[in-house]
Structure formats: structure tokens, C-alpha cells
Write an enzyme that holds these catalytic residues in place. Sequence first.
Site, PDB file in Angstrom:
ATOM      1  N   TYR A  37       0.830  -1.197   0.000  1.00 57.67           N
ATOM      2  CA  TYR A  37       0.000   0.000   0.000  1.00 57.67           C
ATOM      3  C   TYR A  37       0.873   1.259   0.000  1.00 57.67           C
ATOM      4  O   TYR A  37       1.597   1.536   0.941  1.00 57.67           O
ATOM      5  CB  TYR A  37      -0.926   0.026   1.205  1.00 57.67           C
ATOM      6  CG  TYR A  37      -1.828  -1.175   1.354  1.00 57.67           C
ATOM      7  CD1 TYR A  37      -2.203  -1.946   0.252  1.00 57.67           C
ATOM      8  CD2 TYR A  37      -2.318  -1.546   2.597  1.00 57.67           C
ATOM      9  CE1 TYR A  37      -3.041  -3.041   0.393  1.00 57.67           C
ATOM     10  CE2 TYR A  37      -3.156  -2.632   2.753  1.00 57.67           C
ATOM     11  CZ  TYR A  37      -3.514  -3.382   1.648  1.00 57.67           C
ATOM     12  OH  TYR A  37      -4.337  -4.470   1.801  1.00 57.67           O
ATOM     13  N   SER A  68     -12.947  -5.115   2.673  1.00 58.52           N
ATOM     14  CA  SER A  68     -14.014  -4.527   1.851  1.00 58.52           C
ATOM     15  C   SER A  68     -15.394  -5.033   2.256  1.00 58.52           C
ATOM     16  O   SER A  68     -16.200  -5.430   1.402  1.00 58.52           O
ATOM     17  CB  SER A  68     -13.775  -4.807   0.358  1.00 58.52           C
ATOM     18  OG  SER A  68     -12.613  -4.150  -0.095  1.00 58.52           O
ATOM     19  N   LEU A  70     -17.808  -3.403   3.084  1.00 61.44           N
ATOM     20  CA  LEU A  70     -18.813  -2.472   2.570  1.00 61.44           C
ATOM     21  C   LEU A  70     -18.755  -2.367   1.050  1.00 61.44           C
ATOM     22  O   LEU A  70     -19.215  -1.384   0.463  1.00 61.44           O
ATOM     23  CB  LEU A  70     -18.611  -1.088   3.205  1.00 61.44           C
ATOM     24  CG  LEU A  70     -18.880  -1.037   4.712  1.00 61.44           C
ATOM     25  CD1 LEU A  70     -18.462   0.304   5.288  1.00 61.44           C
ATOM     26  CD2 LEU A  70     -20.347  -1.321   5.007  1.00 61.44           C
ATOM     27  N   PHE A 111     -19.398   0.946  -1.761  1.00 62.02           N
ATOM     28  CA  PHE A 111     -20.598   0.992  -2.588  1.00 62.02           C
ATOM     29  C   PHE A 111     -21.864   0.717  -1.775  1.00 62.02           C
ATOM     30  O   PHE A 111     -22.916   1.325  -2.006  1.00 62.02           O
ATOM     31  CB  PHE A 111     -20.490  -0.008  -3.736  1.00 62.02           C
ATOM     32  CG  PHE A 111     -21.589   0.129  -4.755  1.00 62.02           C
ATOM     33  CD1 PHE A 111     -21.503   1.091  -5.749  1.00 62.02           C
ATOM     34  CD2 PHE A 111     -22.702  -0.687  -4.726  1.00 62.02           C
ATOM     35  CE1 PHE A 111     -22.516   1.231  -6.693  1.00 62.02           C
ATOM     36  CE2 PHE A 111     -23.713  -0.557  -5.656  1.00 62.02           C
ATOM     37  CZ  PHE A 111     -23.621   0.403  -6.643  1.00 62.02           C
TER      38      PHE A 111
END
Length: 328
Positions: free
Chosen positions: A57, A203, A205, A209
Site C-alpha cells: 500500500y 471490503s 462495505l 458501494f
Amino acid sequence: MTSIPTRQLGTLTVSAQGLGCMGMSHGYGASDDTQSIATIHRALDLGVSLLDTSDFYGAGHNEELVGRAVADRRDRAVIATKFGFANKLGEPTAIRGDAAYVRQACDASLRRLGVDHIDLYYQHRVDPEVPIEETVGAMAELVAAGKVRHLGLSEAGAETIRRAHAVHPIAALQSEWSLWTRDLEEEIAPVCRELGIGIVPFSPLGRGFLTGQYRSVEGLAEGDVRRTQPRFADGNLERNLAIVEKLNELAAEKGVTAGQLALAWVQHRGADVVPIPGTRREKYLLENVAAVAIGLSADELAAIDAVAPAEAVAGTRYDATSLAFVNR
């Protein structure tokens, strides 16, 4: 200081919800380090102990950021980081799991984080050219050396998990799991539960989105990875928005947001599940943490499943190139 419950990832005790730090350095456009560090501090104050990062990252920036954030409060943080992508953003994907690289990557992560040990060390993606026994064997040596406390895998398949666990106990599997991504439910999650391995959904969520905030990719920053993902593409986006609208209706009935309802659904997958929703802002951190306390009855869970069945989701979660690296 508020506190949230804890859960177990193997023998590692962590907060029932963690904080995904990726977006503070990678994937979602420009970020502000000062704001990100303040969000990490607020998370720790709330009892969110599990901080998730990776050497990939921001080409190491995210580990440095997390390291700065926890420098004066290391005892309150459970640091999870990952290795495996032997490249930088924008370069051709290269996965490495050989023993020499495992040792090299760990030492580099320790330096960037500014710590003497990593609490949970994941292989970010499985290297198809290196037996998992070699990779996990090298990771086990890091445990013996005191550099790492617990081991994890990310996006690994069921058979790989079994083989890895036979070499050294695996504390956690990090994989995508949400209302619109349920790849691991049929085979992978049952294997983890058989072996006593915790599950860390990233992720949860749906890359934001499922919060209902995004109506088109036009609202996303230039360079945001979601602009290239199939579920955000024309045609698919409209079909997926229909799911979010129904989720919004259920959330309104319960007096919560759509994102909180979707996150609570993940929290209810089991006591061995610790989702790591990512955010750079305190506002959304507080909203996410509040979802831990949302109770869902069997009827409510059934209603959520009915409006958001897996087969209704349009588009794959990654493009074909990235999909080749998951669940193997």
C-alpha cells in the site's frame, strides 16, 4: 474511552472490528497523513485494536504512516501487515513467496513500521510457483525469531489453507466478504472453522458501494481503483444500485444507515469474523464502529439476504488479471 468487544483470530485476541488502513495511502485518491493519523488515534481510543496494512500500500508509505501513528501507543495496537507483491503500483504484478523474499520483506516492514515485532503477518497472495510449505516454513522461522507473533494468509484457497496450517498454525485468513462478495462461504470458511482459523473480511462495505454514497464513477477521484472495477462499470453499476436502494429501505426501518446494516450483516457471520472496514475520516470510523452493537434477528438477516442475494450482483469483484490471484 469507549471500548468494543473482542474476538479471537486463532489464539490472537483483537477488537471485534478492525481498521483497514489501505485507503490512507493507496487506491482511493489523494489522502492527508495528519487526518489519517488522527483517525487511527481515534480508533485506538474507541478500542479498535486491529490495524491492517501492507508493504504494497503506497509502496511502503502505509506501513510508515501506521508506524508513526502507533509510535507512542504501541501497546494498544495489534499490527497486521502483509507481504507478497514484489512490485510497485503500476508495474506488472509479481508475486513472491520464496523463503529469501519472506525474510527480506519482513525486515523491511519492521523498519518501516518502526517496531520490533509484527502481531499478525499475512502472505498477501499465494505464489503459484513456490510450495506453500516453503513460504509458511519461512514465516514460522520469523515467529521463532520473535519478529512475528501470529501468521495469516490472504485470499488463499481451501487446500492451500490446509497445507499451510499443517506447517504452522494459521491465525487468520483475510479475504473479501460482504453482501456482494461471498466466494469463501461454500468451501473456504468451513475449512477455516474446522481448523480454528479466524476470518478477517476486507471490503465488507463493497469498497464503499454498499453505503449508498456512490451513484456513478464521476464522483470518484482520478486514479481511484474503483473506476476500473467491473461492478462500477456502466450497466453493472445501475443493477447494483438497485440492491443498495433496497438495503437503504431496510436500514431506514431499523434506524441505521445502509452501510451500518451491511457491516452488521458481516459481523453476524460468526464470532470468529473480524471485518476491517477502511476509512480515512473519523466520521465514517464512528459510523462503522457503531455497527458492532447492532443486533440482527434471524428474520432481519433473512430480509437482508432476500434483498441482496449473491446472484443479483452484477460484475466480478476484480478484473480477470486480479481474479487469477485469489482463492488459490
